[in-house]
Design a protein around this motif. Structure first.
Motif, PDB file in Angstrom:
ATOM      1  N   SER A   1       0.829  -1.206   0.000  1.00 40.05           N
ATOM      2  CA  SER A   1       0.000   0.000   0.000  1.00 40.05           C
ATOM      3  C   SER A   1       0.861   1.252   0.000  1.00 40.05           C
ATOM      4  N   ALA A   2       1.926   1.239   0.788  1.00 44.11           N
ATOM      5  CA  ALA A   2       2.840   2.386   0.825  1.00 44.11           C
ATOM      6  C   ALA A   2       3.487   2.608  -0.530  1.00 44.11           C
ATOM      7  N   LEU A   3       3.828   1.531  -1.223  1.00 43.00           N
ATOM      8  CA  LEU A   3       4.421   1.658  -2.554  1.00 43.00           C
ATOM      9  C   LEU A   3       3.442   2.307  -3.531  1.00 43.00           C
ATOM     10  N   VAL A   4       2.194   1.860  -3.507  1.00 43.87           N
ATOM     11  CA  VAL A   4       1.170   2.460  -4.372  1.00 43.87           C
ATOM     12  C   VAL A   4       1.013   3.937  -4.039  1.00 43.87           C
ATOM     13  N   MET A   5       0.904   4.243  -2.770  1.00 47.05           N
ATOM     14  CA  MET A   5       0.722   5.633  -2.352  1.00 47.05           C
ATOM     15  C   MET A   5       1.916   6.497  -2.765  1.00 47.05           C
ATOM     16  N   SER A   6       3.129   5.919  -2.774  1.00 47.34           N
ATOM     17  CA  SER A   6       4.310   6.702  -3.152  1.00 47.34           C
ATOM     18  C   SER A   6       4.245   7.137  -4.613  1.00 47.34           C
ATOM     19  N   ARG A   7       3.536   6.392  -5.437  1.00 50.40           N
ATOM     20  CA  ARG A   7       3.413   6.753  -6.853  1.00 50.40           C
ATOM     21  C   ARG A   7       2.461   7.931  -7.056  1.00 50.40           C
ATOM     22  N   TRP A   8       1.686   8.253  -6.045  1.00 51.94           N
ATOM     23  CA  TRP A   8       0.767   9.385  -6.105  1.00 51.94           C
ATOM     24  C   TRP A   8       1.187  10.523  -5.172  1.00 51.94           C
ATOM     25  N   ALA A   9       2.254  10.350  -4.416  1.00 51.80           N
ATOM     26  CA  ALA A   9       2.596  11.261  -3.317  1.00 51.80           C
ATOM     27  C   ALA A   9       2.737  12.722  -3.733  1.00 51.80           C
ATOM     28  N   ASP A  10       3.269  13.000  -4.903  1.00 49.45           N
ATOM     29  CA  ASP A  10       3.492  14.402  -5.288  1.00 49.45           C
ATOM     30  C   ASP A  10       2.242  15.085  -5.845  1.00 49.45           C
ATOM     31  N   LEU A  11       1.125  14.398  -5.850  1.00 52.31           N
ATOM     32  CA  LEU A  11      -0.125  14.983  -6.356  1.00 52.31           C
ATOM     33  C   LEU A  11      -0.853  15.803  -5.299  1.00 52.31           C
ATOM     34  N   LYS A  12      -0.345  15.842  -4.114  1.00 47.70           N
ATOM     35  CA  LYS A  12      -0.934  16.483  -2.943  1.00 47.70           C
ATOM     36  C   LYS A  12      -2.170  17.342  -3.231  1.00 47.70           C
ATOM     37  N   ASP A  13      -3.336  16.739  -2.989  1.00 50.42           N
ATOM     38  CA  ASP A  13      -4.640  17.395  -3.113  1.00 50.42           C
ATOM     39  C   ASP A  13      -4.919  17.966  -4.504  1.00 50.42           C
ATOM     40  N   SER A  14      -4.286  17.429  -5.527  1.00 46.70           N
ATOM     41  CA  SER A  14      -4.487  17.903  -6.901  1.00 46.70           C
ATOM     42  C   SER A  14      -5.753  17.302  -7.506  1.00 46.70           C
ATOM     43  N   PRO A  15      -6.463  18.078  -8.304  1.00 48.36           N
ATOM     44  CA  PRO A  15      -7.600  17.502  -9.023  1.00 48.36           C
ATOM     45  C   PRO A  15      -7.082  16.668 -10.197  1.00 48.36           C
ATOM     46  N   LEU A  16      -7.608  15.484 -10.370  1.00 45.07           N
ATOM     47  CA  LEU A  16      -7.246  14.654 -11.505  1.00 45.07           C
ATOM     48  C   LEU A  16      -8.389  13.698 -11.787  1.00 45.07           C
ATOM     49  N   ASP A  17      -8.320  13.052 -12.944  1.00 45.94           N
ATOM     50  CA  ASP A  17      -9.366  12.105 -13.302  1.00 45.94           C
ATOM     51  C   ASP A  17      -8.842  10.674 -13.171  1.00 45.94           C
ATOM     52  N   ILE A  18      -9.712   9.714 -13.401  1.00 45.24           N
ATOM     53  CA  ILE A  18      -9.347   8.311 -13.229  1.00 45.24           C
ATOM     54  C   ILE A  18      -8.186   7.911 -14.141  1.00 45.24           C
ATOM     55  N   PRO A  19      -8.220   8.219 -15.452  1.00 46.03           N
ATOM     56  CA  PRO A  19      -7.078   7.829 -16.297  1.00 46.03           C
ATOM     57  C   PRO A  19      -5.744   8.414 -15.818  1.00 46.03           C
ATOM     58  N   GLN A  20      -5.744   9.662 -15.358  1.00 45.69           N
ATOM     59  CA  GLN A  20      -4.512  10.266 -14.852  1.00 45.69           C
ATOM     60  C   GLN A  20      -4.013   9.524 -13.607  1.00 45.69           C
ATOM     61  N   ALA A  21      -4.924   9.217 -12.712  1.00 49.09           N
ATOM     62  CA  ALA A  21      -4.543   8.509 -11.484  1.00 49.09           C
ATOM     63  C   ALA A  21      -3.992   7.126 -11.802  1.00 49.09           C
ATOM     64  N   LEU A  22      -4.637   6.412 -12.707  1.00 47.87           N
ATOM     65  CA  LEU A  22      -4.172   5.073 -13.065  1.00 47.87           C
ATOM     66  C   LEU A  22      -2.843   5.121 -13.821  1.00 47.87           C
ATOM     67  N   HIS A  23      -2.658   6.139 -14.651  1.00 45.13           N
ATOM     68  CA  HIS A  23      -1.395   6.289 -15.372  1.00 45.13           C
ATOM     69  C   HIS A  23      -0.230   6.399 -14.394  1.00 45.13           C
ATOM     70  N   ARG A  24      -0.443   7.126 -13.300  1.00 46.57           N
ATOM     71  CA  ARG A  24       0.619   7.292 -12.309  1.00 46.57           C
ATOM     72  C   ARG A  24       1.012   5.977 -11.658  1.00 46.57           C
ATOM     73  N   LEU A  25       0.099   5.018 -11.611  1.00 44.24           N
ATOM     74  CA  LEU A  25       0.429   3.720 -11.021  1.00 44.24           C
ATOM     75  C   LEU A  25       1.382   2.927 -11.907  1.00 44.24           C
ATOM     76  N   HIS A  26       1.446   3.284 -13.171  1.00 41.95           N
ATOM     77  CA  HIS A  26       2.334   2.597 -14.107  1.00 41.95           C
ATOM     78  C   HIS A  26       3.724   3.226 -14.146  1.00 41.95           C
ATOM     79  N   SER A  27       3.976   4.192 -13.297  1.00 43.02           N
ATOM     80  CA  SER A  27       5.256   4.868 -13.221  1.00 43.02           C
ATOM     81  C   SER A  27       5.837   4.733 -11.834  1.00 43.02           C
ATOM     82  N   THR A  28       7.157   4.816 -11.747  1.00 39.15           N
ATOM     83  CA  THR A  28       7.802   4.852 -10.446  1.00 39.15           C
ATOM     84  C   THR A  28       7.680   6.265  -9.895  1.00 39.15           C
ATOM     85  N   PRO A  29       7.938   6.473  -8.599  1.00 39.90           N
ATOM     86  CA  PRO A  29       7.828   7.827  -8.050  1.00 39.90           C
ATOM     87  C   PRO A  29       8.670   8.875  -8.777  1.00 39.90           C
TER      88      PRO A  29
END
Length: 91
Positions: free
Chosen positions: A58-86
């Motif tokens: 879970s921490a690893l998944v969250m680290s891929r989104w960590a720099d988005l801090k309260d940013s508005p985004l859509d589902i494709p953007q959020a999922l795209h970030r999971l396919h990248s390293t931090p």
């Protein structure tokens, strides 16, 4: 969060968070604070002799989104970030 608080929080849910795909961007935007909590939970589980694997993942998944801090985004953007390293490289 104590076990009681966790159960109380989920008590009103009528569907699974896994089925609520619209919730993904909200989770991604808040992961900056949940990732460190998951690492702490993993450490606590390990110290208690319990498997920390799920909390570590879970921490690893969250680290891929960590720099988005309260940013508005859509589902494709959020999922795209999971396919990248931090650091932004493809995972």
């Amino acid at each position: 969060m104590s076990g009681y608080n966790l159960l109380y929080g989920f008590q009103g849910r009528t569907t699974s968070y896994l089925a609520a795909t619209a919730y993904i961007p909200k989770v991604a935007a808040r992961s900056w604070r949940w990732g460190p909590e998951m690492r702490e939970a993993a450490s606590t589980l390990g110290d208690a002799g319990l498997p920390p694997d799920l909390a570590e993942a879970s921490a690893l998944v969250m680290s891929r989104w960590a720099d988005l801090k309260d940013s508005p985004l859509d589902i494709p953007q959020a999922l795209h970030r999971l396919h990248s390293t931090p650091d932004g490289d493809p995972g």
